[in-house]
Design an enzyme around this catalytic site. Sequence first.
Site, PDB file in Angstrom:
ATOM      1  N   CYS A  60       0.820  -1.225   0.000  1.00 16.78           N
ATOM      2  CA  CYS A  60       0.000   0.000   0.000  1.00 16.78           C
ATOM      3  C   CYS A  60       0.849   1.268   0.000  1.00 16.78           C
ATOM      4  CB  CYS A  60      -0.965  -0.004   1.172  1.00 16.78           C
ATOM      5  SG  CYS A  60      -2.002  -1.461   1.226  1.00 16.78           S
ATOM      6  N   HIS A  97      -3.166   7.231   2.004  1.00 11.07           N
ATOM      7  CA  HIS A  97      -3.610   5.916   1.537  1.00 11.07           C
ATOM      8  C   HIS A  97      -5.015   5.677   2.087  1.00 11.07           C
ATOM      9  CE1 HIS A  97      -4.016   1.758   0.757  1.00 11.07           C
ATOM     10  NE2 HIS A  97      -3.761   1.367   1.986  1.00 11.07           N
ATOM     11  N   ASN A 112     -10.137  -0.107  -0.141  1.00 15.29           N
ATOM     12  CA  ASN A 112      -8.676  -0.019  -0.123  1.00 15.29           C
ATOM     13  C   ASN A 112      -8.144  -0.650  -1.413  1.00 15.29           C
ATOM     14  OD1 ASN A 112      -5.944  -0.343   0.299  1.00 15.29           O
ATOM     15  ND2 ASN A 112      -6.151  -1.123   2.401  1.00 15.29           N
TER      16      ASN A 112
HETATM   17  N1  ACO Z   1     -18.790  -7.918   9.407  1.00 13.38           N
HETATM   18  C1  ACO Z   1     -19.342  -8.103  10.613  1.00 13.38           C
HETATM   19  N2  ACO Z   1     -18.624  -8.370  11.720  1.00 13.38           N
HETATM   20  C2  ACO Z   1     -17.294  -8.439  11.573  1.00 13.38           C
HETATM   21  C3  ACO Z   1     -16.653  -8.260  10.339  1.00 13.38           C
HETATM   22  C4  ACO Z   1     -17.456  -7.983   9.223  1.00 13.38           C
HETATM   23  N3  ACO Z   1     -16.963  -7.780   7.979  1.00 13.38           N
HETATM   24  N4  ACO Z   1     -15.333  -8.387  10.510  1.00 13.38           N
HETATM   25  C5  ACO Z   1     -15.122  -8.641  11.817  1.00 13.38           C
HETATM   26  N5  ACO Z   1     -16.308  -8.668  12.465  1.00 13.38           N
HETATM   27  C6  ACO Z   1     -16.548  -8.901  13.880  1.00 13.38           C
HETATM   28  C7  ACO Z   1     -15.463  -9.724  14.527  1.00 13.38           C
HETATM   29  O1  ACO Z   1     -15.707 -11.083  14.323  1.00 13.38           O
HETATM   30  C8  ACO Z   1     -15.586  -9.304  15.963  1.00 13.38           C
HETATM   31  O2  ACO Z   1     -16.670 -10.006  16.543  1.00 13.38           O
HETATM   32  P1  ACO Z   1     -16.562 -10.561  18.046  1.00 13.38           P
HETATM   33  O3  ACO Z   1     -16.410  -9.325  18.888  1.00 13.38           O
HETATM   34  O4  ACO Z   1     -17.861 -11.264  18.222  1.00 13.38           O
HETATM   35  O5  ACO Z   1     -15.348 -11.437  18.059  1.00 13.38           O
HETATM   36  C9  ACO Z   1     -15.997  -7.839  15.886  1.00 13.38           C
HETATM   37  O6  ACO Z   1     -16.493  -7.644  14.553  1.00 13.38           O
HETATM   38  C10 ACO Z   1     -14.852  -6.888  16.121  1.00 13.38           C
HETATM   39  O7  ACO Z   1     -13.746  -7.290  15.337  1.00 13.38           O
HETATM   40  P2  ACO Z   1     -12.388  -6.512  15.375  1.00 13.38           P
HETATM   41  O8  ACO Z   1     -11.406  -7.182  14.465  1.00 13.38           O
HETATM   42  O9  ACO Z   1     -11.997  -6.260  16.779  1.00 13.38           O
HETATM   43  O10 ACO Z   1     -12.840  -5.123  14.738  1.00 13.38           O
HETATM   44  P3  ACO Z   1     -12.031  -3.796  14.637  1.00 13.38           P
HETATM   45  O11 ACO Z   1     -12.783  -2.707  15.253  1.00 13.38           O
HETATM   46  O12 ACO Z   1     -10.575  -3.960  14.981  1.00 13.38           O
HETATM   47  O13 ACO Z   1     -12.110  -3.513  13.077  1.00 13.38           O
HETATM   48  C11 ACO Z   1     -10.751  -3.599  11.125  1.00 13.38           C
HETATM   49  C12 ACO Z   1     -11.486  -4.403  12.175  1.00 13.38           C
HETATM   50  C13 ACO Z   1     -11.754  -2.749  10.348  1.00 13.38           C
HETATM   51  C14 ACO Z   1     -10.043  -4.534  10.155  1.00 13.38           C
HETATM   52  C15 ACO Z   1      -9.749  -2.669  11.825  1.00 13.38           C
HETATM   53  O14 ACO Z   1      -8.939  -3.390  12.709  1.00 13.38           O
HETATM   54  C16 ACO Z   1      -8.881  -1.955  10.851  1.00 13.38           C
HETATM   55  O15 ACO Z   1      -9.353  -1.142  10.079  1.00 13.38           O
HETATM   56  N6  ACO Z   1      -7.580  -2.178  10.889  1.00 13.38           N
HETATM   57  C17 ACO Z   1      -6.682  -1.534   9.956  1.00 13.38           C
HETATM   58  C18 ACO Z   1      -6.395  -2.502   8.917  1.00 13.38           C
HETATM   59  C19 ACO Z   1      -6.408  -1.934   7.560  1.00 13.38           C
HETATM   60  O16 ACO Z   1      -6.899  -0.869   7.265  1.00 13.38           O
HETATM   61  N7  ACO Z   1      -5.834  -2.715   6.683  1.00 13.38           N
HETATM   62  C20 ACO Z   1      -5.814  -2.416   5.350  1.00 13.38           C
HETATM   63  C21 ACO Z   1      -4.587  -2.956   4.764  1.00 13.38           C
HETATM   64  S1  ACO Z   1      -3.205  -2.243   5.468  1.00 13.38           S
HETATM   65  C22 ACO Z   1      -3.132  -0.836   4.912  1.00 13.38           C
HETATM   66  O17 ACO Z   1      -3.582  -0.586   3.839  1.00 13.38           O
HETATM   67  C23 ACO Z   1      -2.566   0.096   5.824  1.00 13.38           C
END
Ligand code: ACO
Length: 325
Positions: A119, A252, A282
């Site tokens: 990215c 990004h 993304n």
């Molecule tokens: N739909 C519904 N529920 C979901 C989904 C979904 N698509 N995905 C996860 N959940 C659930 C999980 O199972 C979890 O449930 P539980 O509490 O019963 O176990 C709950 O949602 C919370 O999950 P978390 O992983 O804790 O959610 P979080 O708030 O951390 O959000 C996310 C996840 C959006 C991926 C976040 O961590 C994030 O944005 N991280 C940055 C990663 C990123 O942007 N990566 C892109 C590539 S890297 C880059 O480009 C920089």
Amino acid sequence: MRRYSRIAGTGSYLPPRRLTNADLAAELATKGVETSDEWIVERTGIRARHFAAPDVGSSDLALKASQRALEAAGLEASQIDLIIVATSTPDMVFPSTACILQHKLGNAGAAAFDVQAVCSGFVYALTVADAMIQSGAAQRALVVGAEVFSRLLDFTDRTTCVLFGDGAGAVVLEASDEPGILASDLHADGKHVGILCVPGHVSGGQVLGDPLLKMDGQAVFKLAVGVLEDAARATLAKAGKTDADIDWLIPHQANIRIMQSTARKLKLPLDKVVVTVDQHGNTSAASIPLALDSAVRAGQVKRGQHLMLEGVGGGFTWGAVFLRY
Ligand code: ACO
């Protein structure tokens, strides 16, 4: 007199198949995977993404974005002497997507190679092109971010498959006495390979290991927020500028919460942040040039304004480029 590189034109392209969160949720439901528009919007800001047709590769998306950038610059492909494509989803193991693009553009003779920094790929590619132009090694560069990230997604993993999309963005960079790119700052820390990777590889006629994207979302989130502020500040310091000199932050486009947090740290109001993650998801290396071109064509970004481009991604890699548009 200092020789600068300056953006002469921008272009972008999105494949026509657009899936809203509701469309994607309906497709995933057929595989027994549960998600919702509400969850995706609240956690990421994403509302829709585009997916390329199965026979369309990164070079096809790159071609359309490049043609638009060349048209905006008023140049022919034959006038380009350097082509750099940032991609993690190349058409082939080799040769580079840049060489394939070069042939499709009808350009022969320009140096052409890919940059692989996931990215952060576009800010890496822009920095390399800028250095080559400043040194006199190139006059006019086509710098492209192009991805078909949908090919890497595990559609049974709801924590990752809702985040990404396909697309391409391009800029034509040319030598100029006027600024131009003012400063850049690139970094990587390979100890974080495991938090965001596609571990599979080709060996002996087979794919060994899992060729689908793996991500520890929370670890990526925490690292991203810290390094993006550091990279922006280091770049401003090199350019002899401050936060107040940023007209537009073009980060990004991974997650609206990461972008909002970076803006807060740089004391920038949110209306100075270019946001396309809601419509594109993304798109990895394509996200910054796609956002830049959208903002240019929407009349948001104007000539003479100062832009902070910054990327972060797998590697872990990160970096920023500060420029006068
Ligand atoms: N739909 C519904 N529920 C979901 C989904 C979904 N698509 N995905 C996860 N959940 C659930 C999980 O199972 C979890 O449930 P539980 O509490 O019963 O176990 C709950 O949602 C919370 O999950 P978390 O992983 O804790 O959610 P979080 O708030 O951390 O959000 C996310 C996840 C959006 C991926 C976040 O961590 C994030 O944005 N991280 C940055 C990663 C990123 O942007 N990566 C892109 C590539 S890297 C880059 O480009 C920089």
